[in-house]
Enzyme design. Structure first.
Site, short mmCIF file in Angstrom:
data_model
loop_
_atom_site.label_atom_id
_atom_site.label_comp_id
_atom_site.label_asym_id
_atom_site.label_seq_id
_atom_site.Cartn_x
_atom_site.Cartn_y
_atom_site.Cartn_z
N LYS A 1 -1.41 -1.16 9.60
CA LYS A 1 -1.75 -2.18 8.61
C LYS A 1 -0.55 -3.07 8.34
CE LYS A 1 -3.89 -2.54 4.00
NZ LYS A 1 -4.42 -1.77 2.84
N SER B 1 -8.92 -2.83 1.29
CA SER B 1 -8.15 -3.89 1.92
C SER B 1 -7.76 -3.57 3.37
CB SER B 1 -6.87 -4.17 1.12
OG SER B 1 -6.04 -3.02 1.08
N SER C 1 -8.79 1.74 -0.55
CA SER C 1 -8.64 0.80 0.56
C SER C 1 -8.66 1.43 1.94
CB SER C 1 -7.35 -0.01 0.39
OG SER C 1 -7.44 -0.86 -0.72
#
Length: 549
Positions: free
Chosen positions: A131, A206, A230
């Site tokens: 990420k 996210s 997330s």
């Protein structure tokens, strides 16, 4: 050059359908007729033969390791396979913000190690996505924000460093909502990621880029971060396994701070085994993170039982509490039916399933957004155009700060900074922030009481399946409400595992639904063992999206 996506041959695997008679005070879950609905709305009963026709998920990590050690395949062949799939699918999925130029070089180095009979790390030859809010020294780390465009850290995050020490190949940096503030990737400063199950729908957020990349088989596994769900919500939307560890299990050093008391680094995999192996690789104490635990890290995957050795009731005696507040108003009925079907499957495996109540459950969502926004307003003050971030042209200091932040931050980040600053202001601190901390204590107590009577708790990972892009973009309250299943776990600092358990109607081949399993502090091993048995015995559902030929 990345080519346009081709339409792969789509193999439809019909989704599981369950119907229930669920009395208001019932304590046990009984599965009745299993139906299958085709695209033409015709239905038929699935026979036992149909249900057992699909094989359970296997560990891609162990498969790769076995093929390398036996010299059946080379690391460069495996890397080429994933990179080719990424080139074909990426124009549509848009999972990655940056793809590493060193993938093939690192694969060649692994092949040379094998030729020299050198010892290989547990993740040797495994392509992993990271990420974009997790620092990598050899790739940009923007946090999905324009204010950090082209920023390259001077160090690797501890989790990334451990991946490299284990032999992993980092394939690239995945898309995300800006600084982790969002549930769809629509708040990214660069692009919107599509859901591999239906490219008109969001992948969740996210960590939507990481979940979509694993789902589309662009990489074997991926790292994400979880502040209020997330990792778990996109895992549910994309039909993959997502693990949010106990706060302190994995070092946060090198993770861009959103809400420091809630942030954790989590894992995505296409199977529970892959998620367990990845979690073990990145866990452990870190001198650079004072909140990291000194607890010994167990060998999670070594505790799994082979399918051939499972007893008829492998989970006999396990007490499972299904959170009643997660099955009521605001949760789609097909989602509730799928979760009840999962509870029935756990009963068939020998579990005792009962409904439990968490009185403070509904209070967790507003408390979370007050606390997270308050912490983010402080943490993001460092991005001022001087210490970090792109600098706007200005003649005096105040204008430099304000213009740099105004041009660099997106609307969602600005809104949460304003909310947090307001909650921390002198006249409102007691009314908002202090009360939210009191609610946090109540949430922790509710979980502690429930887990005293149950070994694990279960719930949906999200109140709905993946929804259409743009559907909730202009309705922040509706988007925030989607986090109600997950935020309480972060407030309590507990571990939670999400794994796909069924489908609901939607898209070309149905939309996956994730089951959330919650355990006590540092009970990741228990969750992974239960999840592995559940996954290996779940029949009739194969979680390969249409984009995977």
């Amino acid at each position: 050059m990345i080519s346009a996506i081709q339409n792969p041959r789509i193999q439809f695997l019909f989704q599981c359908r369950y119907q229930f008679n669920f009395p208001p005070k019932a304590r046990h879950f009984h599965r009745s007729t299993v139906l299958l609905n085709s695209a033409s709305s015709s239905s038929r009963v699935l026979t036992e033969k149909t249900l057992t026709s699909t094989s359970p998920p296997t560990s891609e990590i162990l498969t790769i390791r076995k093929s390398l050690l036996s010299r059946e395949r080379k690391a460069v062949e495996i890397a080429e396979e994933y990179l080719n799939r990424l080139r074909v699918t990426e124009p549509t999925i848009k999972s990655f913000l940056h793809v590493s130029e060193n993938v093939m070089k690192e694969a060649e180095e692994i092949d040379l190690k094998i030729e020299r009979n050198e010892e290989l790390g547990v993740l040797a030859g495994v392509l992993i996505g990271v990420k974009d809010n997790i620092c990598t020294v050899d790739m940009p780390s923007t946090g999905g924000s324009r204010i950090l465009q082209d920023y390259r850290p001077a160090y690797d995050a501890t989790a990334v460093k451990k991946l490299k020490e284990s032999g992993a190949i980092l394939v690239g940096k995945t898309n995300m909502d800006e600084f982790g503030m969002g549930s769809t990737t629509e708040a990214s400063g660069y692009q919107v990621t599509a859901n591999p199950w239906d490219v008109s729908r969001v992948p969740g957020g996210s960590s939507g880029g990481s979940a979509a990349a694993v789902s589309a088989r662009q990489c074997v596994a991926a790292l994400g971060s979880d502040t209020g769900g997330s990792v778990r919500q996109p895992a549910s939307f994309c039909g993959v396994v997502g693990m949010k560890p106990t706060y302190g299990r994995v070092s946060r050093f090198g993770l861009m701070a959103y809400a420091s008391s809630l942030d954790v680094i989590g894992c995505f995999g296409s199977s529970v085994a892959d998620t367990a192996i990845l979690l073990e690789a990145i866990s452990g104490h870190d001198i650079f993170d004072a909140t990291s635990s000194k607890r010994e890290v167990p060998s999670f995957a070594s505790q799994f039982i082979s399918t051939e050795l499972l007893e008829s009731k492998p989970l006999k005696g396990l007490r499972v509490g299904i959170i009643g507040e997660t099955l009521g108003d605001g949760v789609d009925k097909p989602v509730v039916s799928t979760i009840k079907a999962a509870a029935s499957h756990l009963e068939e495996l020998g579990c005792t399933v009962s409904e439990v109540s968490l009185p403070s459950f509904s209070l967790g969502l507003p408390a979370y957004y007050i606390l997270a926004s308050s912490e983010s307003s402080s943490n993001l003050s460092r991005y001022d155009g001087v210490r970090y971030g792109n600098q706007a042209a200005a003649e005096e200091l105040n204008s430099l700060h304000s213009d740099s932040r105004c041009n660099g931050f997106g609307p969602e980040v600005k809104m949460r900074i304003l909310m947090g600053t307001y909650a921390l202001s002198a006249g409102y601190y007691d009314a908002y922030y202090k009360r939210a901390q009191q609610v946090r204590t109540l949430v922790q107590k509710s979980f502690k009481d429930a887990l005293r009577e149950n070994d694990i708790l279960i719930s949906p990972a999200a109140p709905s399946a993946a929804y259409k892009m743009g559907e909730k973009k202009n309705d922040p309250l509706a988007m925030y409400a989607g986090d109600i299943m997950t935020v309480n776990v972060n407030l309590a600092g507990l571990p939670a595992l999400v794994l796909p358990c069924g489908f609901v109607e939607g898209g070309p081949a149905g939309l996956p639904i994730g089951l959330q399993m919650i355990g006590g502090q540092f009970d990741e091993g228990k969750l992974l063992r239960v999840g592995h048995i559940f996954e290996q015995t779940l029949q009739g559902c194969r979680f390969n999206p249409p984009l995977v030929a």
